[in-house]
Motif scaffolding. Structure first.
Motif, PDB file in Angstrom:
ATOM      1  N   ILE A 209       0.858  -1.182   0.000  1.00  0.00           N
ATOM      2  CA  ILE A 209       0.000   0.000   0.000  1.00  0.00           C
ATOM      3  C   ILE A 209       0.892   1.229   0.000  1.00  0.00           C
ATOM      4  CG2 ILE A 209      -0.220   0.134   2.536  1.00  0.00           C
ATOM      5  CD1 ILE A 209      -3.179   1.043   2.017  1.00  0.00           C
ATOM      6  N   SER A 210       0.476   2.225  -0.775  1.00  0.00           N
ATOM      7  CA  SER A 210       1.244   3.468  -0.830  1.00  0.00           C
ATOM      8  C   SER A 210       0.370   4.603  -0.313  1.00  0.00           C
ATOM      9  CB  SER A 210       1.704   3.764  -2.262  1.00  0.00           C
ATOM     10  OG  SER A 210       0.592   4.054  -3.086  1.00  0.00           O
ATOM     11  N   ALA A 211       1.028   5.611   0.211  1.00  0.00           N
ATOM     12  CA  ALA A 211       0.349   6.830   0.643  1.00  0.00           C
ATOM     13  C   ALA A 211       1.343   7.968   0.502  1.00  0.00           C
ATOM     14  CB  ALA A 211      -0.131   6.715   2.087  1.00  0.00           C
ATOM     15  N   PHE A 212       0.858   9.093   0.007  1.00  0.00           N
ATOM     16  CA  PHE A 212       1.723  10.254  -0.228  1.00  0.00           C
ATOM     17  C   PHE A 212       2.927   9.859  -1.090  1.00  0.00           C
ATOM     18  CE2 PHE A 212      -0.276  10.832   4.013  1.00  0.00           C
ATOM     19  CZ  PHE A 212      -1.137  11.852   3.660  1.00  0.00           C
ATOM     20  N   ASP A 213       2.648   8.971  -2.073  1.00  0.00           N
ATOM     21  CA  ASP A 213       3.650   8.534  -3.046  1.00  0.00           C
ATOM     22  C   ASP A 213       4.786   7.729  -2.438  1.00  0.00           C
ATOM     23  OD1 ASP A 213       2.322   9.745  -5.273  1.00  0.00           O
ATOM     24  OD2 ASP A 213       3.035  11.671  -4.533  1.00  0.00           O
ATOM     25  N   CYS A 214       4.582   7.198  -1.252  1.00  0.00           N
ATOM     26  CA  CYS A 214       5.576   6.326  -0.612  1.00  0.00           C
ATOM     27  C   CYS A 214       4.949   4.958  -0.377  1.00  0.00           C
ATOM     28  CB  CYS A 214       6.020   6.895   0.735  1.00  0.00           C
ATOM     29  SG  CYS A 214       6.905   8.457   0.645  1.00  0.00           S
ATOM     30  N   ILE A 215       5.697   3.905  -0.676  1.00  0.00           N
ATOM     31  CA  ILE A 215       5.226   2.558  -0.359  1.00  0.00           C
ATOM     32  C   ILE A 215       5.506   2.304   1.115  1.00  0.00           C
ATOM     33  CG2 ILE A 215       5.524   0.103  -0.814  1.00  0.00           C
ATOM     34  CD1 ILE A 215       6.320   0.866  -3.684  1.00  0.00           C
TER      35      ILE A 215
END
Length: 299
Positions: A42-48
């Motif tokens: 899962i990624s969030a704010f373009d970070c995995i």
């Protein structure tokens, strides 16, 4: 049975890795087909994030299969099968890891744009509206509130980014990339797909606030719906029963994870922090609930 342990990354010496995205690992199978594996990343704010979301890949695959079948009368799609037992031997050899999270699909020439449709004012569209009164070149009436339903859905394309943020663009900018005729075709079919899916989902207790579609061109020149479709990763799903204008909404997508991360002292640069077990489990529960509401059965 799908694999019990979360799958963070796949590697197969007898399959050629084409690319590894934020969530999907894509392998070449033969001249005409690819294997798309939905991991539990899962990624969030373009970070995995380092914490996988158990069963997420299963939900993405099963929901895409459901929507591909349901919307096939509007536009053809790239799916051959999600059934491992119908796939070539080289894939079946890895059935234990791949079952439930894999799609054998047709190769296409991918259009380098994301076809976003918004029915409600949220996310980056809400931010753009607050700043300019517009969303991707669409002038909207003054005085709209966060999460408000638009008079009619709008087509708001974006450039595709392998890393970093996708960038919202206008239809005119999209036409400069793929041509006017293709832009008009993709816009029209995207709006049809969204309207039909949105009407159905609302009848099942889910509001599809916005979603993104991706398309490619087959060898015969036909435009084909590709990638995933109408999942919690590619869409903003809200429970209809708690919907209320002028605030952010409860969500079946990864907004729950973003909300947790926003509370931390983290600069949104890699490496991303791990998720507590309860946040990861609650996210799994949300993905599964979205599937069960839409499809009408347990996964």
């Amino acid at each position: 049975m799908a694999s019990a342990a979360p799958v963070v990354e796949t590697t197969f010496s007898d399959l050629q890795l084409v690319r590894r995205g934020k969530v999907r690992d894509v392998y070449a199978v033969d001249e005409g087909s690819l294997l798309i594996v939905a991991t539990d990343r899962i990624s969030a704010f373009d970070c995995i994030l380092p914490t996988p979301i158990a069963r997420k890949g299963e939900v993405l695959t099963a929901l895409s299969r459901f929507w591909f079948a349901k919307l096939a009368h509007i536009v053809p799609n790239h799916l051959f099968t999600t059934n491992i037992d119908e796939m070539p031997d080289v894939i079946r050899d890895h059935a234990a890891e791949l079952r439930g999270r894999s799609m054998l699909v047709k190769r296409t020439e991918v259009f380098p744009v994301e076809c976003v449709v918004r029915g409600y004012l949220s996310g980056s569209g809400w931010k753009d509206y607050q700043r300019t009164g517009q969303v991707c070149g669409h002038q909207l009436p003054p005085g709209l509130r966060e999460s408000e339903q638009l008079a009619e859905p709008i087509f708001t394309p974006a450039t595709k980014a392998e890393t970093g943020h996708d960038e919202n663009i206008s239809e005119q900018q999209m036409a400069e990339i793929v041509g006017l005729e293709v832009t008009e075709s993709l816009r029209d079919v995207s709006l049809r797909l969204y309207q039909e899916a949105s009407d159905y989902a609302r009848s099942r207790g889910i509001i599809i606030a916005d979603t993104k579609f991706e398309f490619g061109r087959g060898r015969d020149g036909q435009i084909i719906l590709i990638d995933e479709v109408l999942t919690p990763d590619s869409s903003r799903f809200w429970p209809a029963e708690s919907y209320e204008v002028a605030r952010s909404q409860a969500s079946f997508d990864k907004q729950f994870v973003r909300d947790y991360l926003e509370q931390l002292d983290w600069d949104k640069q890699p490496p991303a922090p791990p998720l507590p077990p309860q946040v990861a489990q609650a996210t799994t529960d949300r993905y599964l609930e979205a599937y069960e509401l839409l499809v009408g059965q347990r996964l």
